[in-house]
Design an enzyme around this catalytic site. Structure first.
Site, PDB file in Angstrom:
ATOM      1  N   CYS A  46       0.800  -1.238   0.000  1.00  0.00           N
ATOM      2  CA  CYS A  46       0.000   0.000   0.000  1.00  0.00           C
ATOM      3  C   CYS A  46       0.828   1.282   0.000  1.00  0.00           C
ATOM      4  O   CYS A  46       0.791   2.040  -0.965  1.00  0.00           O
ATOM      5  CB  CYS A  46      -0.919   0.004   1.222  1.00  0.00           C
ATOM      6  SG  CYS A  46      -2.120  -1.326   1.181  1.00  0.00           S
TER       7      CYS A  46
HETATM    8  N1  NAD Z   1      -2.652  -6.287   1.901  1.00  0.00           N
HETATM    9  C1  NAD Z   1      -3.036  -5.176   2.506  1.00  0.00           C
HETATM   10  O1  NAD Z   1      -2.625  -4.884   3.621  1.00  0.00           O
HETATM   11  C2  NAD Z   1      -4.041  -4.234   1.860  1.00  0.00           C
HETATM   12  C3  NAD Z   1      -4.667  -3.281   2.662  1.00  0.00           C
HETATM   13  C4  NAD Z   1      -5.597  -2.438   2.100  1.00  0.00           C
HETATM   14  C5  NAD Z   1      -5.870  -2.520   0.745  1.00  0.00           C
HETATM   15  N2  NAD Z   1      -5.235  -3.430  -0.036  1.00  0.00           N
HETATM   16  C6  NAD Z   1      -5.581  -3.474  -1.450  1.00  0.00           C
HETATM   17  O2  NAD Z   1      -6.424  -4.599  -1.687  1.00  0.00           O
HETATM   18  C7  NAD Z   1      -6.148  -5.146  -2.991  1.00  0.00           C
HETATM   19  C8  NAD Z   1      -5.782  -6.613  -2.857  1.00  0.00           C
HETATM   20  O3  NAD Z   1      -4.599  -6.701  -2.080  1.00  0.00           O
HETATM   21  P1  NAD Z   1      -4.118  -8.051  -1.405  1.00  0.00           P
HETATM   22  O4  NAD Z   1      -3.033  -7.662  -0.454  1.00  0.00           O
HETATM   23  O5  NAD Z   1      -5.282  -8.827  -0.895  1.00  0.00           O
HETATM   24  O6  NAD Z   1      -3.500  -8.800  -2.662  1.00  0.00           O
HETATM   25  P2  NAD Z   1      -3.048 -10.337  -2.757  1.00  0.00           P
HETATM   26  O7  NAD Z   1      -2.011 -10.407  -3.799  1.00  0.00           O
HETATM   27  O8  NAD Z   1      -2.781 -10.883  -1.396  1.00  0.00           O
HETATM   28  O9  NAD Z   1      -4.358 -11.072  -3.281  1.00  0.00           O
HETATM   29  C9  NAD Z   1      -4.902 -10.851  -4.516  1.00  0.00           C
HETATM   30  C10 NAD Z   1      -5.459 -12.163  -5.036  1.00  0.00           C
HETATM   31  O10 NAD Z   1      -6.113 -11.888  -6.279  1.00  0.00           O
HETATM   32  C11 NAD Z   1      -5.889 -12.996  -7.138  1.00  0.00           C
HETATM   33  N3  NAD Z   1      -6.132 -12.536  -8.509  1.00  0.00           N
HETATM   34  C12 NAD Z   1      -5.364 -11.735  -9.280  1.00  0.00           C
HETATM   35  N4  NAD Z   1      -5.987 -11.496 -10.462  1.00  0.00           N
HETATM   36  C13 NAD Z   1      -7.168 -12.135 -10.413  1.00  0.00           C
HETATM   37  C14 NAD Z   1      -8.246 -12.256 -11.307  1.00  0.00           C
HETATM   38  N5  NAD Z   1      -8.237 -11.636 -12.491  1.00  0.00           N
HETATM   39  N6  NAD Z   1      -9.287 -13.016 -10.963  1.00  0.00           N
HETATM   40  C15 NAD Z   1      -9.308 -13.650  -9.762  1.00  0.00           C
HETATM   41  N7  NAD Z   1      -8.323 -13.563  -8.856  1.00  0.00           N
HETATM   42  C16 NAD Z   1      -7.263 -12.813  -9.176  1.00  0.00           C
HETATM   43  C17 NAD Z   1      -4.465 -13.414  -6.839  1.00  0.00           C
HETATM   44  O11 NAD Z   1      -4.237 -14.747  -7.226  1.00  0.00           O
HETATM   45  C18 NAD Z   1      -4.417 -13.223  -5.316  1.00  0.00           C
HETATM   46  O12 NAD Z   1      -4.769 -14.394  -4.617  1.00  0.00           O
HETATM   47  C19 NAD Z   1      -5.057  -4.271  -3.586  1.00  0.00           C
HETATM   48  O13 NAD Z   1      -5.639  -3.255  -4.361  1.00  0.00           O
HETATM   49  C20 NAD Z   1      -4.403  -3.649  -2.361  1.00  0.00           C
HETATM   50  O14 NAD Z   1      -3.805  -2.413  -2.665  1.00  0.00           O
HETATM   51  C21 NAD Z   1      -4.337  -4.317   0.496  1.00  0.00           C
END
Ligand code: NAD
Length: 454
Positions: free
Chosen positions: A275
């Protein structure tokens, strides 16, 4: 005929709505669990067959989600996972939680959102609620997601409902988790907002409605830019303190006793995680498109990105007190995860520090109880490294130990006893010790040098 919001509202209230989560990562899996716990049937869709298999086997792969929670929902048949978007046909609501990284040029990489929305659009049907949760620039929901969904012939706010709700999960935080972090919700229309609030309200304690998807998108970017800028400020202060022989950690601790008007941020080896190093660039990219020059974001980015270089300079100074160069020294990195007690090393400054030390000829190894291997593709070294133990008896084999992540599991007393040189970038070691060289603190180098001369 337009879809009635009352039909979906009733389904949500009676828990008959079938919920879907696209992307079962750090954000999506905890949300799926909360929806399941609230009594909904939750279907996770993820392209990663390994994650899908683990969920269907009743196992968690996210540290904040206990395997017992996955098992409990599996046994009640409230949770399942699939790689196949065809399941969208049977779903009433979908939360999109896919990654939003940056391209090498620091432009937003929308490809994951686009591919997820393509998958959904193929099976979109009237009456559905689609909520984007991925962090992104203001305008994404209306300018990217809505046109793709409307290309099906269905209209947002009329035939289906569309909203944005930013995720605020803080991995590893034992106090605040998905269910008790207030959820900001902005819909394309008031009915979209109200339905999204209804869904989240079933699983999350506090809902904060805002007037539009754009406001909701901007809220998240304000929150993360606020952190990036304040960390940039305190990092700059640390660099100043280093020159002035003042302990920045002591300064921040004293300043935070002010009961109003001050919030403590701490310096460190550089930004990490999915982030804070990334999201502000989503905002600056969008701002530049309007001809606006986002100066705070750029300046903070510049200072924060320079911190790994400063850490290497500090290592060089510390080794210098032992009349050693970086070239040929054995340097152990303590912690490669981007923050304490988690396994996530995305954008971790440890990877930069390791690469910079290697480029200067150091023999680099690392210890991290949460990260068994750093793959070659993840750092500039280009080869796989496996974690070593940092236990009594083997610490002294290294010329220097650099604390990048202050995991609680590390034995700091053993480090103080056995390491010849410790560069502490997190204030993990309290008090002053002749072998500890702290980021943003009086130069232990002077004391160390005296010791060598003596
Ligand atoms: N991790 C954090 O602390 C956090 C906090 C707030 C916001 N976010 C935001 O949330 C979003 C997700 O982050 P995250 O940390 O969960 O990511 P992550 O990489 O842990 O998980 C994302 C998942 O999406 C899957 N994926 C990718 N493309 C796909 C598709 N087309 N169809 C289906 N599945 C798909 C991946 O395989 C993965 O399992 C991002 O925008 C991030 O900026 C993350």
């Amino acid at each position: 005929m337009a879809a009635s919001s009352d039909t979906l509202r009733d389904k949500i209230r009676s828990r008959k709505a079938r919920t879907g989560i696209v992307g079962l990562g750090y954000v999506g899996l905890p949300l799926a669990i909360e929806l399941g716990k609230a009594g909904f049937h939750a279907t996770g869709i993820d392209l990663d067959p390994r994650k899908v298999q683990l969920i269907n086997d009743g196992r968690s792969y996210i540290p904040d989600v206990p395997t017992a929670d996955v098992q409990a929902l599996r046994s009640k048949t409230l949770l399942e996972a699939t790689t196949d978007f065809a399941v969208v046909r049977d779903l009433d609501t979908i939360n999109i939680c896919v990654p939003t990284p940056l391209r090498k040029t620091k432009d937003p990489d929308m490809s994951y959102i686009v591919s997820a929305v393509e998958g959904i659009a193929k099976h979109l049907h009237p009456g559905m609620l689609i909520i984007l949760e991925s962090t992104t620039y203001p305008g994404t929901t209306e300018e990217v997601v809505k046109p793709m969904l409307e290309a099906t012939g269905l209209k947002a706010g009329v035939d289906f409902f569309l909203a944005f709700s930013p995720e605020r999960v803080d991995p590893g935080n034992p106090t605040f988790q998905t269910h008790n972090v207030p959820k900001v919700v902005g819909g394309h229309t008031p009915a979209c907002s109200s339905l999204a609030a209804e869904l989240y309200g079933a699983a999350i304690e506090t809902i904060v409605p805002v007037s539009s998807t754009r406001v909701a998108e901007m809220v998240k970017l304000l929150e993360n830019t606020f952190r990036a800028v304040n960390i940039g400020l305190v990092n700059e202060l640390a660099l100043m303190c280093d020159r002035m022989n003042i302990d920045v950690w002591e300064v921040v601790e004293a300043a935070r006793t002010k009961p109003f008007g001050f919030m403590a941020f701490y310096p460190g080896p550089g930004l990490g995680g999915h982030c804070i190093p990334i999201d502000p660039y989503y905002l600056s990219w969008k701002a530049k498109q309007t001809g606006f020059d986002p100066r705070f974001i750029e300046l903070a980015g510049h200072i924060n990105a320079g911190m790994p270089h400063y850490v290497v300079e500090k290592v060089s100074d510390a080794l210098n007190t032992r009349r050693k160069p970086i070239n040929g020294s054995s340097i152990l990195i303590a912690g490669v995860a981007y923050k304490r007690d988690i396994d996530d090393m995305r954008e971790s400054p440890a990877l930069d520090v390791m690469g910079l030390l290697l480029a200067r000829g150091a023999r680099v190894s690392y210890a991290d109880p949460y990260v068994p291997v750093v793959h070659g593709r993840e750092w500039s070294g280009g080869f796989d490294i496996t974690a070593v133990d940092m236990t009594r008896g083997n610490i002294a084999q290294h010329d220097a130990v650099v604390i990048i992540t202050d995991h609680k599991a590390f034995d700091y007393a053993a480090l103080i006893d056995e390491a010849d040189v410790i560069v502490d970038t997190r204030n993990a070691i309290k008090g002053s010790h002749p072998n500890v060289f702290k980021l943003g603190a009086p130069r232990g180098a002077v004391e160390g040098q005296k010791a060598v001369i003596a």
